[in-house]
Design a protein around this motif. Structure first.
Motif, PDB file in Angstrom:
ATOM      1  N   UNK A  25     -97.040  58.621 -14.674  1.00 27.17           N
ATOM      2  CA  UNK A  25     -96.475  57.278 -14.842  1.00 27.17           C
ATOM      3  C   UNK A  25     -96.180  56.979 -16.311  1.00 27.17           C
ATOM      4  N   UNK A  26     -97.100  57.355 -17.196  1.00 28.70           N
ATOM      5  CA  UNK A  26     -96.863  57.105 -18.629  1.00 28.70           C
ATOM      6  C   UNK A  26     -95.664  57.902 -19.142  1.00 28.70           C
ATOM      7  N   UNK A  41     -90.853  48.303 -11.280  1.00 29.99           N
ATOM      8  CA  UNK A  41     -91.895  49.139 -10.685  1.00 29.99           C
ATOM      9  C   UNK A  41     -91.245  50.205  -9.809  1.00 29.99           C
ATOM     10  N   UNK A  42     -90.193  49.820  -9.078  1.00 30.58           N
ATOM     11  CA  UNK A  42     -89.516  50.787  -8.205  1.00 30.58           C
ATOM     12  C   UNK A  42     -88.910  51.921  -9.021  1.00 30.58           C
ATOM     13  N   UNK A  43     -88.257  51.584 -10.140  1.00 38.74           N
ATOM     14  CA  UNK A  43     -87.659  52.627 -10.982  1.00 38.74           C
ATOM     15  C   UNK A  43     -88.739  53.528 -11.576  1.00 38.74           C
ATOM     16  N   UNK A  44     -89.839  52.933 -11.990  1.00 43.14           N
ATOM     17  CA  UNK A  44     -90.941  53.714 -12.550  1.00 43.14           C
ATOM     18  C   UNK A  44     -91.533  54.645 -11.483  1.00 43.14           C
ATOM     19  N   UNK A  76     -99.195  52.432  -7.869  1.00 39.90           N
ATOM     20  CA  UNK A  76     -99.133  51.739  -9.168  1.00 39.90           C
ATOM     21  C   UNK A  76     -99.839  50.401  -9.061  1.00 39.90           C
ATOM     22  N   UNK A  77     -99.519  49.641  -8.019  1.00 41.39           N
ATOM     23  CA  UNK A  77    -100.127  48.315  -7.860  1.00 41.39           C
ATOM     24  C   UNK A  77    -101.636  48.404  -7.633  1.00 41.39           C
ATOM     25  N   UNK A 114     -92.258  59.901  -9.360  1.00 38.19           N
ATOM     26  CA  UNK A 114     -92.452  60.602  -8.097  1.00 38.19           C
ATOM     27  C   UNK A 114     -93.707  60.172  -7.369  1.00 38.19           C
ATOM     28  N   UNK A 115     -94.083  58.910  -7.541  1.00 35.05           N
ATOM     29  CA  UNK A 115     -95.262  58.383  -6.848  1.00 35.05           C
ATOM     30  C   UNK A 115     -94.854  57.136  -6.075  1.00 35.05           C
TER      31      UNK A 115
END
Length: 142
Positions: free
Chosen positions: A8-9, A34-37, A48-49, A42-43
Motif C-alpha cells: 500500500x505504501x 481508496x479504490x485507486x490505491x 485498507x479500511x 492489488x488488495x
C-alpha cells in the motif's frame, strides 16, 4: 499485514508521483482515492479500511497536498481573468471620458450660441418696439 502495508505504501508513493503500474490507473485521470490505491496495490478496499487506518491518513494528507496547488492555480487564473476585466473597464472608462469631453464641448458651444441668440433677440425686440411707437406728426398750416 506488514507485506500488505508495504504494498500500500509503495502504491501510494507511485500514485502521488503520478507513475502508477496498474494498467487501469495509467489511462484514468489520477485521483487519490481508496479504490485507486487498492487497485494499484492489488488488495481489497476492505483490507485498507480494516487493518491500515494509518495509510488512510497518509492518503488524506496526500490528497490535501495535491489540492493546495490546484487552489493556487485556480486563484492565479481568477486573478488573470480579473486583470483582463480591469483592463477592459479602464479602456471603457477612457472611451467614456473622451465621449464625455466631446459632449461637454458641444454643450458649451450650444450655450454660447444660445447667449448670442438671446442678445440678438433682445436687440431685434428693441428695434420692433422702436418702430411701433406712435410718432406724432405735426400739422402744417396751409
Amino acid at each position: 499485514m506488514r507485506a500488505t502495508a508495504d504494498k500500500l505504501r509503495n502504491a501510494l508513493d507511485r500514485l502521488v508521483r503520478g507513475v502508477p503500474e496498474h494498467r487501469a490507473s495509467r489511462h484514468q485521470a489520477q485521483r487519490l482515492t481508496v479504490a485507486a490505491l487498492a487497485r494499484e496495490a492489488g488488495v481489497g478496499r476492505n483490507a485498507i479500511y480494516t487493518n491500515h487506518r494509518d495509510i488512510l491518513d497518509d492518503l488524506a494528507r496526500a490528497r490535501r497536498r495535491r489540492l493546495a496547488p490546484d487552489r493556487i492555480g485556480g486563484m492565479e487564473q481568477k486573478i488573470a481573468e480579473q486583470r483582463t476585466v480591469i483592463a477592459d473597464m479602464q479602456l471603457q472608462a477612457r472611451r467614456l471620458a473622451t465621449e464625455n469631453a466631446g459632449l461637454l464641448r458641444r454643450a458649451v458651444d450650444a450655450e454660447r450660441l444660445a447667449e448670442r441668440a438671446d442678445r440678438r433677440n433682445a436687440l431685434l425686440t428693441r428695434e420692433i418696439d422702436a418702430h411701433r411707437r406712435l410718432v406724432l406728426l405735426r400739422q402744417t398750416e396751409t
